[in-house]
Design an enzyme around this catalytic site. Structure first.
Site, short mmCIF file in Angstrom:
data_model
loop_
_atom_site.label_atom_id
_atom_site.label_comp_id
_atom_site.label_asym_id
_atom_site.label_seq_id
_atom_site.Cartn_x
_atom_site.Cartn_y
_atom_site.Cartn_z
CE LYS A 149 0.78 1.37 4.45
NZ LYS A 149 1.48 2.63 4.80
CG ASP A 156 -1.03 0.16 8.42
OD1 ASP A 156 -1.78 1.09 8.80
OD2 ASP A 156 0.15 0.34 8.06
#
EC number: 2.7.1.148
Length: 293
Positions: A16, A141
């Site tokens: 990401k 996350d």
């Protein structure tokens, strides 16, 4: 990805990027309130899962510097096993390409891919919301990767709203330095009072002519990291001479966006030989998104 009743192979754990990262406050417990947009990439570690009948969870690949018992992948599998009471076990192989301490979410993404893959392989059929609740226990996350869409994130990163982002190509450059996240969050000079923005602010900018990842907000951690780590500062400066660039997460990786793969590859070809660069296309959805409902 290949799929059978006893194995799931070539499961991507996508990296990401934080297109921006604002720190808007600090909680009494020491956690920070954040705002960010998470962008999935079609690039990351690859995991392979093989069913075991003896109930054991085993990592069969050595990961230098990461003991098996503390690996997020193993912890994720054991967490899911304990939560559901399943009698199944699994062998887990990891083709590790994402560097640690790079701000790319590598370990968190590996954990999420493990939860999603085992939800399918162990035939658990847990809903996405339940997997996200488990994921919080593994790291801030991890729920994003279970969420499985590009997202506007708030809170400590667990409040997620889907955002539609255009297809882009990214050059990601990772200096040969490990940046400990805790060190950056604890730095006394870290900005912790950035004015909150709204998802509408971000989306309005994305639809304008200036809608490019570097043109909205900033990464509040970048100033601290570049002051502490000269290697990161050098990459930011070098890339900025080519195209606007920004650090992702708490570093050390720095990214730049391009309209085409050709443009990104051309920039990569000019990198100093000692730097690690990768070209990756954006993703709109996690490859294992359909493994939870």
């Amino acid at each position: 990805m290949t799929d059978s009743t006893r194995s799931l192979r070539n499961c991507l754990a996508p990296a990401k990027l934080n297109l921006f990262l604002h720190i808007t406050g600090r909680r009494p417990n020491g956690y920070h309130d954040l705002q960010s947009v998470f962008q999935l990439l079609n690039w990351g570690d690859t995991l392979h899962f093989t069913l075991r009948d003896d109930g054991r969870v085993a990592r069969v690949t050595d990961v230098p510097g990461v003991p098996e018992e503390s690996d997020l992948v193993v912890r994720a599998a054991n967490l899911l096993k304990t939560h559901t009471g399943t009698a199944h076990g699994v062998d887990i192989e990891i083709d590790k390409i994402l560097p640690m301490g790079a701000g790319l979410g590598g370990g968190s993404s590996d954990a999420a891919t493990t939860l999603l893959a085992l939800n399918r392989l162990w035939q658990l059929d847990l809903p996405r919301a339940e997997l996200q609740s488990l994921a919080v226990k593994l790291g801030a996350d991890v729920p994003f990767f279970i969420f499985g869409k590009n997202a506007f994130a708030e809170g400590i990163g667990e409040e997620l709203a889907e955002v539609q982002l255009p297809t882009r190509w990214f050059l990601v450059v990772t200096p040969r330095v490990h940046v400990p996240t805790a060190e950056i969050f604890s730095d006394e000079l870290l900005t912790r009072d950035t004015k909150p923005v709204t998802i509408a602010d971000f989306l309005a900018q994305q639809t304008s002519d200036a809608g490019w990842p570097d043109s909205f907000g900033r990464n509040d951690m970048q100033e601290v990291v570049t002051r502490k780590y000269a290697e990161v500062a050098q990459v930011v400066k070098w890339l900025y001479d080519v195209t606007p660039a920004r650090m992702t997460g708490s570093g050390a990786s720095v990214f730049a966006a391009f309209h085409s793969k050709h443009e990104a590859e051309a920039a990569k070809a000019k990198l100093p030989a000692s730097w690690n660069g990768a070209v990756a296309e954006s993703l709109n959805e996690h490859p294992l998104f359909t493994f939870a409902s």
